[in-house]
Design an enzyme around this catalytic site. Structure first.
Site, PDB file in Angstrom:
ATOM      1  N   CYS A 160       0.835  -1.207   0.000  1.00  0.00           N
ATOM      2  CA  CYS A 160       0.000   0.000   0.000  1.00  0.00           C
ATOM      3  C   CYS A 160       0.870   1.258   0.000  1.00  0.00           C
ATOM      4  O   CYS A 160       1.400   1.651   1.037  1.00  0.00           O
ATOM      5  CB  CYS A 160      -0.917  -0.013   1.225  1.00  0.00           C
ATOM      6  SG  CYS A 160      -1.957   1.448   1.354  1.00  0.00           S
TER       7      CYS A 160
ATOM      8  N   CYS B   4      -0.428   4.138   2.102  1.00  0.00           N
ATOM      9  CA  CYS B   4      -0.199   3.932   3.544  1.00  0.00           C
ATOM     10  C   CYS B   4       1.267   4.166   3.904  1.00  0.00           C
ATOM     11  O   CYS B   4       1.583   4.806   4.895  1.00  0.00           O
ATOM     12  CB  CYS B   4      -0.550   2.512   3.954  1.00  0.00           C
ATOM     13  SG  CYS B   4      -2.139   1.945   3.365  1.00  0.00           S
ATOM     14  N   ASP B   5       2.178   3.612   3.114  1.00  0.00           N
ATOM     15  CA  ASP B   5       3.577   3.517   3.547  1.00  0.00           C
ATOM     16  C   ASP B   5       4.568   4.343   2.724  1.00  0.00           C
ATOM     17  O   ASP B   5       5.744   4.425   3.093  1.00  0.00           O
ATOM     18  CB  ASP B   5       4.016   2.036   3.517  1.00  0.00           C
ATOM     19  CG  ASP B   5       3.220   1.200   4.508  1.00  0.00           C
ATOM     20  OD1 ASP B   5       2.767   1.772   5.517  1.00  0.00           O
ATOM     21  OD2 ASP B   5       3.037  -0.009   4.268  1.00  0.00           O
TER      22      ASP B   5
HETATM   23  C1  LIG Z   1       0.183  -3.978   5.284  1.00  0.00           C
HETATM   24  C2  LIG Z   1      -0.951  -2.964   5.278  1.00  0.00           C
HETATM   25  C3  LIG Z   1      -0.709  -1.697   5.751  1.00  0.00           C
HETATM   26  C4  LIG Z   1      -1.740  -0.764   5.750  1.00  0.00           C
HETATM   27  N1  LIG Z   1      -1.501   0.481   6.254  1.00  0.00           N
HETATM   28  C5  LIG Z   1      -2.507   1.379   6.310  1.00  0.00           C
HETATM   29  C6  LIG Z   1      -2.278   2.675   6.860  1.00  0.00           C
HETATM   30  O1  LIG Z   1      -1.186   3.013   7.284  1.00  0.00           O
HETATM   31  N2  LIG Z   1      -3.342   3.533   6.885  1.00  0.00           N
HETATM   32  C7  LIG Z   1      -4.580   3.190   6.399  1.00  0.00           C
HETATM   33  O2  LIG Z   1      -5.510   4.005   6.485  1.00  0.00           O
HETATM   34  N3  LIG Z   1      -4.806   1.986   5.856  1.00  0.00           N
HETATM   35  C8  LIG Z   1      -3.807   1.072   5.794  1.00  0.00           C
HETATM   36  N4  LIG Z   1      -4.022  -0.150   5.236  1.00  0.00           N
HETATM   37  C9  LIG Z   1      -5.343  -0.426   4.652  1.00  0.00           C
HETATM   38  C10 LIG Z   1      -6.358  -0.725   5.768  1.00  0.00           C
HETATM   39  O3  LIG Z   1      -5.820  -1.717   6.609  1.00  0.00           O
HETATM   40  C11 LIG Z   1      -7.679  -1.192   5.181  1.00  0.00           C
HETATM   41  O4  LIG Z   1      -8.165  -0.218   4.275  1.00  0.00           O
HETATM   42  C12 LIG Z   1      -8.721  -1.401   6.284  1.00  0.00           C
HETATM   43  O5  LIG Z   1      -8.241  -2.316   7.242  1.00  0.00           O
HETATM   44  C13 LIG Z   1     -10.027  -1.914   5.719  1.00  0.00           C
HETATM   45  O6  LIG Z   1     -10.884  -2.122   6.775  1.00  0.00           O
HETATM   46  P1  LIG Z   1     -12.148  -3.098   6.683  1.00  0.00           P
HETATM   47  O7  LIG Z   1     -12.822  -2.989   8.002  1.00  0.00           O
HETATM   48  O8  LIG Z   1     -12.937  -2.786   5.474  1.00  0.00           O
HETATM   49  O9  LIG Z   1     -11.585  -4.560   6.449  1.00  0.00           O
HETATM   50  P2  LIG Z   1     -10.341  -5.414   7.007  1.00  0.00           P
HETATM   51  O10 LIG Z   1      -9.399  -4.615   7.816  1.00  0.00           O
HETATM   52  O11 LIG Z   1      -9.847  -6.124   5.797  1.00  0.00           O
HETATM   53  O12 LIG Z   1     -11.054  -6.449   7.958  1.00  0.00           O
HETATM   54  C14 LIG Z   1     -11.863  -7.472   7.464  1.00  0.00           C
HETATM   55  C15 LIG Z   1     -12.412  -8.262   8.637  1.00  0.00           C
HETATM   56  O13 LIG Z   1     -13.367  -9.204   8.163  1.00  0.00           O
HETATM   57  C16 LIG Z   1     -13.192 -10.415   8.848  1.00  0.00           C
HETATM   58  N5  LIG Z   1     -13.801 -11.470   8.029  1.00  0.00           N
HETATM   59  C17 LIG Z   1     -13.516 -11.848   6.760  1.00  0.00           C
HETATM   60  N6  LIG Z   1     -14.289 -12.884   6.389  1.00  0.00           N
HETATM   61  C18 LIG Z   1     -15.096 -13.156   7.465  1.00  0.00           C
HETATM   62  C19 LIG Z   1     -16.099 -14.130   7.727  1.00  0.00           C
HETATM   63  N7  LIG Z   1     -16.445 -15.031   6.806  1.00  0.00           N
HETATM   64  N8  LIG Z   1     -16.694 -14.138   8.931  1.00  0.00           N
HETATM   65  C20 LIG Z   1     -16.381 -13.212   9.868  1.00  0.00           C
HETATM   66  N9  LIG Z   1     -15.438 -12.267   9.679  1.00  0.00           N
HETATM   67  C21 LIG Z   1     -14.803 -12.256   8.496  1.00  0.00           C
HETATM   68  C22 LIG Z   1     -11.688 -10.516   9.058  1.00  0.00           C
HETATM   69  O14 LIG Z   1     -11.386 -11.413  10.109  1.00  0.00           O
HETATM   70  C23 LIG Z   1     -11.369  -9.069   9.410  1.00  0.00           C
HETATM   71  O15 LIG Z   1     -11.570  -8.874  10.781  1.00  0.00           O
HETATM   72  C24 LIG Z   1      -3.014  -1.108   5.230  1.00  0.00           C
HETATM   73  C25 LIG Z   1      -3.244  -2.396   4.739  1.00  0.00           C
HETATM   74  C26 LIG Z   1      -2.220  -3.324   4.769  1.00  0.00           C
HETATM   75  C27 LIG Z   1      -2.478  -4.720   4.250  1.00  0.00           C
END
Ligand SMILES: Cc1cc2nc3c(=O)[nH]c(=O)nc-3n(C[C@H](O)[C@H](O)[C@H](O)COP(=O)(O)OP(=O)(O)OC[C@H]3O[C@@H](n4cnc5c(N)ncnc54)[C@H](O)[C@@H]3O)c2cc1C
Length: 323
Positions: free
Chosen positions: A137, A140-141
């Protein structure tokens, strides 16, 4: 095996799920969050987060997610350590979901926050050097690589956009692509080719990521896809940009998705085509993919869910009064 009832069932525990839970709990909807295999979501696999509002200094991703979870629990959310394996949305409310534990979850509304996972190359050194130079990302980084050499791996829109974005921080950006032409939109390609800060290495695959003396990423081992010739590229940062996979397998045939598997929602809202079912965060957003946008969408979903339930109640009362 138990059955759990709630006014709002939240599937997923990233920033979208926890934010939806905070709003839903404060609206007395007694939400349940089913956390899935990655409690806390994607931010639990990163280290420094510097762009989530409210913290003047860098915070650690896992810590930030623990705080969000604690906040959601503090206002009355029930957390379930379970993973949803099947859903029944198509028969209308109340909606049913079955967990891996065998437990049944019955929600008057459902907020889908299952997120997405970055696709990785799966080569040596990639996971070991995650957070130490290897990232998926740039938004992000990228900031952590100000004035340094960086590489982007991929050849589609995401890779080209990430390379262009990185020129805000670095004058030395290399795009590495395994073919001899890009798959990105023409306009993006033109911008890339015109940018003097970007050079392209065609027909190269990354075979492994190698640490330098300081333990952080030092160079990439490359292979030419045409000649098989090996080479190296010294770099401080490498951004793998070969796409994301939204976690939507569960909803295939049940909810409309776009070509990339992201859940479709009514533009500008978290509403899916099924009244009472909402989607928030990376599971529906292939554009922004940030913690703060996911959290914002989680908030919107909870507020829309609350309004949906209130409207149902009003309609029920009106029907009873008319009898
Ligand atoms: C390495 C890395 C670094 C990042 N750094 C940043 C940063 O510095 N700043 C920033 O703003 N963003 C950053 N991001 C992006 C950010 O993490 C995501 O945009 C954000 O986490 C998305 O949130 P979300 O709640 O949509 O989903 P996610 O964080 O993807 O969470 C999905 C959730 O769904 C759950 N899930 C999936 N399938 C099921 C199921 N069948 N049953 C129950 N639960 C389920 C998982 O367990 C998880 O808890 C980074 C991403 C990565 C990979």
């Amino acid at each position: 095996m138990a059955t759990h009832h709630t006014k709002m069932l939240i599937i997923g525990s990233g920033p979208a799920g926890y934010s939806a839970a905070i709003y839903a709990a404060r609206a007395m909807l007694e939400p349940i969050v089913v956390q899935g295999l990655q409690p806390g979501g994607q931010l639990t696999i990163t280290t420094d987060v510097e762009n989530y509002p409210g913290y003047r200094d860098v915070v650690q991703g896992p810590w930030l997610m623990e705080e969000m979870q604690a906040q959601a629990e503090h206002v009355g959310t029930r957390m379930m350590w379970d993973t949803i394996v099947s859903v029944d949305l198509e028969n209308g409310a109340p909606f049913k979901a079955i967990g891996d534990s065998g437990d049944e979850y019955i929600g008057e509304t459902v907020v889908i926050c299952t997120g997405a996972q970055a696709k990785w190359l799966g080569v040596p050194g990639e996971q070991e050097l995650g957070g130490k130079g290897v990232s998926a990302c740039a938004t992000c980084d990228g900031f952590f690589f100000r004035g340094k050499k960086v590489a982007v791996i991929g050849g589609g829109n995401t890779a080209v956009e990430e390379a262009l974005y990185l020129t805000n921080h670095s004058d030395d950006v290399t795009l590495i692509h395994r073919r001899d032409e890009l798959r990105s939109e023409k306009i993006l390609e033109e911008r890339l080719m015109k940018n003097p800060k970007i050079s392209v290495l065609w027909n190269k695959t990354v075979e492994s990521f190698e640490a330098g003396e300081d333990g952080a990423l030092g160079h990439l081992n490359l292979k030419d896809t045409q000649t098989g010739e090996a080479s190296t590229l010294a770099t401080d940062g490498a951004f793998v940009a070969i796409g994301h996979a939204p976690a939507t397998e569960l909803f295939k045939g049940k909810l409309p998705m776009d070509g990339g598997g992201y859940l479709d929602t009514e533009p500008g809202t978290p509403k899916t085509v099924i009244p009472g079912v909402f989607a928030a965060g990376d599971v529906t957003d292939h554009t922004y993919r940030q913690a703060v946008t996911a959290a914002g969408m989680g908030c919107m979903a909870a507020l829309d869910g609350e309004r949906y339930l209130a409207a149902l109640e009003d309609a029920q009362e009106a029907a009873e009064a008319a009898e």
